[in-house]
Scaffold this active site. Structure first.
Site: not given
Length: 151
Positions: A93, A96-98, A101
């Protein structure tokens, strides 16, 4: 923090700027926090970013923008390439989110750096597992991979 077992109540301070709070419970689980040890990976303590707090994200954003500033005036191609390459380690999580962003930030500010061709941006997501986002299952993880160029 005060704990009253017989009344199943916990009084605590949630943070330095918050008033005292009370929590009643039926069952209480106390779990200790974790400490991330990056010392076993060469270069990680000096060059890595931990993503545990909003402050960590703000620092990363600031450093990405600083790299764009330098890259926009850099004429030496190898250095420019290094400045415009971003590597995120971990396909869970947070990783992938970093990565998402960072990519959104690069896309959103590219118009402010006309000397940088957006095709020069490189974002590399390194993951040791069979597929991204193992927490949500193989099918969705592979779907996520299909949305990006995987090499």
């Amino acid at each position: 923090m005060t704990l009253t077992w017989s009344r199943k109540r916990l009084n605590f301070l949630p943070g330095p700027f918050a008033p005292p709070a009370k929590l009643t419970f039926e069952h209480l689980v106390l779990a200790i926090g974790s400490v991330v040890d990056v010392s076993r990976v060469p270069g990680m303590p000096e060059h890595g970013y931990l993503m545990k707090t909003v402050g960590d994200a703000i620092r990363l954003r600031s450093d990405v923008l600083e790299r764009l500033e330098v890259a926009s005036i850099m004429t030496q191609e190898p250095i420019r390439c290094k400045l415009l390459t971003f590597v995120v380690v971990g396909g869970g999580y947070s990783g992938v989110e970093t990565a998402g962003q960072i990519w959104d930030l690069l896309r959103d500010v590219q118009r402010l750096y006309p000397r940088i061709n957006p095709k020069e941006f490189r974002l590399i997501l390194v993951h040791s597992g069979a597929h991204l986002l193992p927490q949500i299952g193989e099918e969705l993880g592979k779907y996520c991979e299909s949305l990006v160029k995987v090499t």
